[in-house]
Design a protein around this motif. Structure first.
Motif, PDB file in Angstrom:
ATOM      1  N   MET A   1       3.164  -8.132  -0.524  1.00  0.00           N
ATOM      2  CA  MET A   1       3.528  -7.961   0.751  1.00  0.00           C
ATOM      3  C   MET A   1       5.154  -8.008   0.854  1.00  0.00           C
ATOM      4  O   MET A   1       5.792  -7.389   1.787  1.00  0.00           O
ATOM      5  N   ASN A   2       5.631  -9.233   0.456  1.00  0.00           N
ATOM      6  CA  ASN A   2       7.060  -9.546   0.559  1.00  0.00           C
ATOM      7  C   ASN A   2       7.819  -8.136  -0.279  1.00  0.00           C
ATOM      8  O   ASN A   2       8.928  -7.790   0.095  1.00  0.00           O
TER       9      ASN A   2
ATOM     10  N   LYS B   1       8.159  -5.471   2.265  1.00  0.00           N
ATOM     11  CA  LYS B   1       9.084  -5.814   2.956  1.00  0.00           C
ATOM     12  C   LYS B   1      10.595  -5.637   2.414  1.00  0.00           C
ATOM     13  O   LYS B   1      11.538  -4.992   3.110  1.00  0.00           O
TER      14      LYS B   1
ATOM     15  N   ILE C   1       2.193   1.233   2.560  1.00  0.00           N
ATOM     16  CA  ILE C   1       2.134  -0.109   2.884  1.00  0.00           C
ATOM     17  C   ILE C   1       0.662  -0.394   3.466  1.00  0.00           C
ATOM     18  O   ILE C   1       0.135  -1.400   3.124  1.00  0.00           O
ATOM     19  N   ASP C   2       0.403   0.314   4.384  1.00  0.00           N
ATOM     20  CA  ASP C   2      -0.938   0.018   5.069  1.00  0.00           C
ATOM     21  C   ASP C   2      -2.230   0.301   4.094  1.00  0.00           C
ATOM     22  O   ASP C   2      -2.936  -0.605   4.034  1.00  0.00           O
TER      23      ASP C   2
ATOM     24  N   ALA D   1      -1.940  -0.027   0.918  1.00  0.00           N
ATOM     25  CA  ALA D   1      -2.042  -1.304   0.089  1.00  0.00           C
ATOM     26  C   ALA D   1      -2.604  -2.630   0.610  1.00  0.00           C
ATOM     27  O   ALA D   1      -3.264  -3.193   0.004  1.00  0.00           O
ATOM     28  N   MET D   2      -2.181  -2.611   1.750  1.00  0.00           N
ATOM     29  CA  MET D   2      -2.726  -3.824   2.471  1.00  0.00           C
ATOM     30  C   MET D   2      -4.116  -3.904   2.837  1.00  0.00           C
ATOM     31  O   MET D   2      -4.849  -4.872   2.491  1.00  0.00           O
ATOM     32  N   ASP D   3      -4.799  -2.609   3.183  1.00  0.00           N
ATOM     33  CA  ASP D   3      -6.006  -2.396   3.346  1.00  0.00           C
ATOM     34  C   ASP D   3      -6.945  -2.599   1.971  1.00  0.00           C
ATOM     35  O   ASP D   3      -8.062  -3.314   1.786  1.00  0.00           O
TER      36      ASP D   3
ATOM     37  N   MET E   1      -5.860  -4.662  -0.538  1.00  0.00           N
ATOM     38  CA  MET E   1      -5.847  -5.983  -0.831  1.00  0.00           C
ATOM     39  C   MET E   1      -6.729  -6.899  -0.001  1.00  0.00           C
ATOM     40  O   MET E   1      -7.332  -8.118  -0.388  1.00  0.00           O
ATOM     41  N   HIS E   2      -6.996  -6.602   1.036  1.00  0.00           N
ATOM     42  CA  HIS E   2      -8.351  -7.286   2.148  1.00  0.00           C
ATOM     43  C   HIS E   2      -9.389  -6.610   1.955  1.00  0.00           C
ATOM     44  O   HIS E   2     -10.008  -5.832   1.970  1.00  0.00           O
TER      45      HIS E   2
END
Length: 55
Positions: free
Chosen positions: A1-2, A5, A47-48, A50-52, A54-55
């Motif tokens: 995530m960093n 960013k 990014i969205d 990738a975050m989905d 990961m979780h």
């Protein structure tokens, strides 16, 4: 995530630095803004996603 960013901040800072160093005409500026919007939308989508994943 960093990492994501960092990439987004780097792109924004790089774009700002280029604009200060090389002023553009109004027509070129509007064209660049349209292209930049598309790039940031694509990055945001990645990014969205990738975050989905990961979780």
């Amino acid at each position: 995530m960093n990492f994501a960013k960092g990439i987004a901040v780097g792109l924004a800072v790089g774009a700002a630095a280029v604009m200060f160093m090389d002023p553009l005409s109004d027509k070129q500026r509007h064209k660049l803004q349209r292209k930049t919007e598309g790039v940031f939308r694509s990055i945001g989508g990645m990014i969205d996603t990738a975050m989905d994943i990961m979780h």
